[in-house]
Motif scaffolding. Sequence first.
Motif, PDB file in Angstrom:
ATOM      1  N   ALA A  10     -19.284 -27.916 -37.778  1.00  0.00           N
ATOM      2  CA  ALA A  10     -20.212 -28.867 -38.404  1.00  0.00           C
ATOM      3  C   ALA A  10     -19.805 -29.116 -39.849  1.00  0.00           C
ATOM      4  CB  ALA A  10     -21.642 -28.336 -38.334  1.00  0.00           C
ATOM      5  N   ARG A  11     -19.473 -28.049 -40.578  1.00  0.00           N
ATOM      6  CA  ARG A  11     -19.048 -28.190 -41.979  1.00  0.00           C
ATOM      7  C   ARG A  11     -17.858 -29.128 -42.092  1.00  0.00           C
ATOM      8  NH1 ARG A  11     -15.207 -26.605 -45.215  1.00  0.00           N
ATOM      9  NH2 ARG A  11     -14.213 -25.340 -43.628  1.00  0.00           N
ATOM     10  N   LEU A  12     -16.879 -28.941 -41.228  1.00  0.00           N
ATOM     11  CA  LEU A  12     -15.671 -29.771 -41.274  1.00  0.00           C
ATOM     12  C   LEU A  12     -15.997 -31.230 -40.961  1.00  0.00           C
ATOM     13  CD1 LEU A  12     -13.177 -27.326 -39.520  1.00  0.00           C
ATOM     14  CD2 LEU A  12     -13.236 -27.942 -41.954  1.00  0.00           C
ATOM     15  N   CYS A  13     -16.825 -31.468 -39.961  1.00  0.00           N
ATOM     16  CA  CYS A  13     -17.232 -32.841 -39.633  1.00  0.00           C
ATOM     17  C   CYS A  13     -17.988 -33.472 -40.796  1.00  0.00           C
ATOM     18  CB  CYS A  13     -18.143 -32.861 -38.405  1.00  0.00           C
ATOM     19  SG  CYS A  13     -17.340 -32.491 -36.847  1.00  0.00           S
ATOM     20  N   LEU A  14     -18.869 -32.705 -41.396  1.00  0.00           N
ATOM     21  CA  LEU A  14     -19.718 -33.243 -42.453  1.00  0.00           C
ATOM     22  C   LEU A  14     -18.952 -33.497 -43.741  1.00  0.00           C
ATOM     23  CD1 LEU A  14     -22.778 -31.128 -41.480  1.00  0.00           C
ATOM     24  CD2 LEU A  14     -22.703 -33.638 -41.513  1.00  0.00           C
ATOM     25  N   GLU A  15     -17.882 -32.780 -43.965  1.00  0.00           N
ATOM     26  CA  GLU A  15     -17.021 -33.085 -45.118  1.00  0.00           C
ATOM     27  C   GLU A  15     -16.425 -34.477 -44.974  1.00  0.00           C
ATOM     28  OE1 GLU A  15     -14.157 -29.920 -45.440  1.00  0.00           O
ATOM     29  OE2 GLU A  15     -15.601 -28.602 -46.434  1.00  0.00           O
ATOM     30  N   ARG A  16     -16.183 -34.895 -43.744  1.00  0.00           N
ATOM     31  CA  ARG A  16     -15.581 -36.208 -43.486  1.00  0.00           C
ATOM     32  C   ARG A  16     -16.618 -37.327 -43.520  1.00  0.00           C
ATOM     33  NH1 ARG A  16     -12.421 -35.427 -38.097  1.00  0.00           N
ATOM     34  NH2 ARG A  16     -12.074 -37.653 -38.391  1.00  0.00           N
ATOM     35  N   THR A  17     -17.887 -36.995 -43.264  1.00  0.00           N
ATOM     36  CA  THR A  17     -18.902 -38.045 -43.193  1.00  0.00           C
ATOM     37  C   THR A  17     -19.606 -38.298 -44.517  1.00  0.00           C
ATOM     38  OG1 THR A  17     -20.686 -36.538 -42.604  1.00  0.00           O
ATOM     39  CG2 THR A  17     -19.399 -37.476 -40.784  1.00  0.00           C
ATOM     40  N   GLY A  18     -19.569 -37.336 -45.420  1.00  0.00           N
ATOM     41  CA  GLY A  18     -20.260 -37.489 -46.695  1.00  0.00           C
ATOM     42  C   GLY A  18     -21.751 -37.211 -46.636  1.00  0.00           C
ATOM     43  N   LEU A  19     -22.240 -36.657 -45.546  1.00  0.00           N
ATOM     44  CA  LEU A  19     -23.660 -36.308 -45.445  1.00  0.00           C
ATOM     45  C   LEU A  19     -23.877 -34.959 -46.129  1.00  0.00           C
ATOM     46  CD1 LEU A  19     -24.303 -37.403 -41.752  1.00  0.00           C
ATOM     47  CD2 LEU A  19     -24.953 -38.609 -43.849  1.00  0.00           C
ATOM     48  N   ARG A  20     -24.170 -35.011 -47.409  1.00  0.00           N
ATOM     49  CA  ARG A  20     -24.157 -33.801 -48.231  1.00  0.00           C
ATOM     50  C   ARG A  20     -25.285 -32.829 -47.901  1.00  0.00           C
ATOM     51  NH1 ARG A  20     -23.152 -35.182 -54.239  1.00  0.00           N
ATOM     52  NH2 ARG A  20     -22.688 -32.963 -54.275  1.00  0.00           N
ATOM     53  N   THR A  21     -26.459 -33.328 -47.569  1.00  0.00           N
ATOM     54  CA  THR A  21     -27.555 -32.418 -47.231  1.00  0.00           C
ATOM     55  C   THR A  21     -27.205 -31.621 -45.977  1.00  0.00           C
ATOM     56  OG1 THR A  21     -29.202 -33.853 -48.263  1.00  0.00           O
ATOM     57  CG2 THR A  21     -30.006 -32.277 -46.633  1.00  0.00           C
ATOM     58  N   SER A  22     -26.721 -32.301 -44.960  1.00  0.00           N
ATOM     59  CA  SER A  22     -26.333 -31.606 -43.732  1.00  0.00           C
ATOM     60  C   SER A  22     -25.147 -30.678 -43.974  1.00  0.00           C
ATOM     61  CB  SER A  22     -26.009 -32.614 -42.632  1.00  0.00           C
ATOM     62  OG  SER A  22     -27.173 -33.323 -42.264  1.00  0.00           O
ATOM     63  N   HIS A  23     -24.238 -31.082 -44.854  1.00  0.00           N
ATOM     64  CA  HIS A  23     -23.111 -30.214 -45.213  1.00  0.00           C
ATOM     65  C   HIS A  23     -23.634 -28.922 -45.840  1.00  0.00           C
ATOM     66  CE1 HIS A  23     -19.723 -28.814 -47.767  1.00  0.00           C
ATOM     67  NE2 HIS A  23     -19.047 -29.079 -46.657  1.00  0.00           N
ATOM     68  N   ALA A  24     -24.624 -29.047 -46.712  1.00  0.00           N
ATOM     69  CA  ALA A  24     -25.231 -27.862 -47.322  1.00  0.00           C
ATOM     70  C   ALA A  24     -25.877 -26.982 -46.257  1.00  0.00           C
ATOM     71  CB  ALA A  24     -26.259 -28.277 -48.374  1.00  0.00           C
ATOM     72  N   HIS A  25     -26.478 -27.600 -45.247  1.00  0.00           N
ATOM     73  CA  HIS A  25     -27.086 -26.813 -44.168  1.00  0.00           C
ATOM     74  C   HIS A  25     -26.025 -26.039 -43.387  1.00  0.00           C
ATOM     75  CE1 HIS A  25     -30.675 -29.813 -44.208  1.00  0.00           C
ATOM     76  NE2 HIS A  25     -30.709 -28.976 -45.228  1.00  0.00           N
ATOM     77  N   ALA A  26     -24.858 -26.636 -43.195  1.00  0.00           N
ATOM     78  CA  ALA A  26     -23.760 -25.917 -42.539  1.00  0.00           C
ATOM     79  C   ALA A  26     -23.334 -24.727 -43.393  1.00  0.00           C
ATOM     80  CB  ALA A  26     -22.586 -26.858 -42.279  1.00  0.00           C
ATOM     81  N   LEU A  27     -23.285 -24.913 -44.708  1.00  0.00           N
ATOM     82  CA  LEU A  27     -22.944 -23.806 -45.606  1.00  0.00           C
ATOM     83  C   LEU A  27     -23.988 -22.696 -45.513  1.00  0.00           C
ATOM     84  CD1 LEU A  27     -21.800 -25.793 -48.777  1.00  0.00           C
ATOM     85  CD2 LEU A  27     -20.339 -24.616 -47.108  1.00  0.00           C
ATOM     86  N   GLN A  28     -25.258 -23.073 -45.419  1.00  0.00           N
ATOM     87  CA  GLN A  28     -26.312 -22.075 -45.271  1.00  0.00           C
ATOM     88  C   GLN A  28     -26.153 -21.304 -43.961  1.00  0.00           C
ATOM     89  OE1 GLN A  28     -29.640 -24.777 -45.775  1.00  0.00           O
ATOM     90  NE2 GLN A  28     -30.121 -23.876 -47.771  1.00  0.00           N
ATOM     91  N   GLY A  29     -25.791 -22.006 -42.898  1.00  0.00           N
ATOM     92  CA  GLY A  29     -25.557 -21.332 -41.626  1.00  0.00           C
ATOM     93  C   GLY A  29     -24.400 -20.351 -41.718  1.00  0.00           C
ATOM     94  N   LEU A  30     -23.329 -20.784 -42.378  1.00  0.00           N
ATOM     95  CA  LEU A  30     -22.185 -19.880 -42.573  1.00  0.00           C
ATOM     96  C   LEU A  30     -22.578 -18.686 -43.435  1.00  0.00           C
ATOM     97  CD1 LEU A  30     -19.349 -22.512 -43.009  1.00  0.00           C
ATOM     98  CD2 LEU A  30     -19.602 -20.869 -41.124  1.00  0.00           C
ATOM     99  N   ALA A  31     -23.437 -18.914 -44.424  1.00  0.00           N
ATOM    100  CA  ALA A  31     -23.914 -17.812 -45.265  1.00  0.00           C
ATOM    101  C   ALA A  31     -24.679 -16.794 -44.421  1.00  0.00           C
ATOM    102  CB  ALA A  31     -24.804 -18.343 -46.387  1.00  0.00           C
ATOM    103  N   ALA A  32     -25.478 -17.279 -43.492  1.00  0.00           N
ATOM    104  CA  ALA A  32     -26.229 -16.369 -42.621  1.00  0.00           C
ATOM    105  C   ALA A  32     -25.285 -15.524 -41.776  1.00  0.00           C
ATOM    106  CB  ALA A  32     -27.183 -17.158 -41.729  1.00  0.00           C
ATOM    107  N   GLU A  33     -24.220 -16.137 -41.296  1.00  0.00           N
ATOM    108  CA  GLU A  33     -23.242 -15.386 -40.505  1.00  0.00           C
ATOM    109  C   GLU A  33     -22.470 -14.395 -41.373  1.00  0.00           C
ATOM    110  OE1 GLU A  33     -23.455 -15.186 -37.380  1.00  0.00           O
ATOM    111  OE2 GLU A  33     -24.905 -16.823 -37.299  1.00  0.00           O
TER     112      GLU A  33
END
Length: 140
Positions: A54-77
């Motif tokens: 998701a993070r990689l896809c979102l880097e390409r789309t520019g959807l920054r809020t969702s990109h931050a959510h992917a980072l939060q998910g990775l932080a949880a892992e």
Amino acid sequence: AVGVEEAIALFEEVVAWHPEHENLAKMAVALLNLGLAHHELGDHEASRREFEEARLCLERTGLRTSHAHALQGLAAEEAYESRFENAARLLGEARKELDDVGSPENGFAETMVSCAKATSLEALGEDAFAAAYAQGLTPG
């Protein structure tokens, strides 16, 4: 009501369909939801893979809020794997991105994110957590 397993099957269908149809944004949202569902079921390997994709896809789309959510998910892992400094840094990076676009920190998976933050803070102590978090706030 749809159970977690049924939801996973539906999101997997969405993910399988979208790459062929070039809709990375919708695929990424499905991946975020899959990551969260697998995290809640304790399938951390699948969850990490989905949040990363998701993070990689979102880097390409520019959807920054969702990109931050992917980072939060990775932080949880990362917190789950006892890599608390990485978790704190990712949480800081997500916070910076959310601040930049004016989104709240708890817009995605509040329980998962707050648990990752609390676990990392407890493991590292306030000073080390703050230092790692600050690294995320000022990437580069």
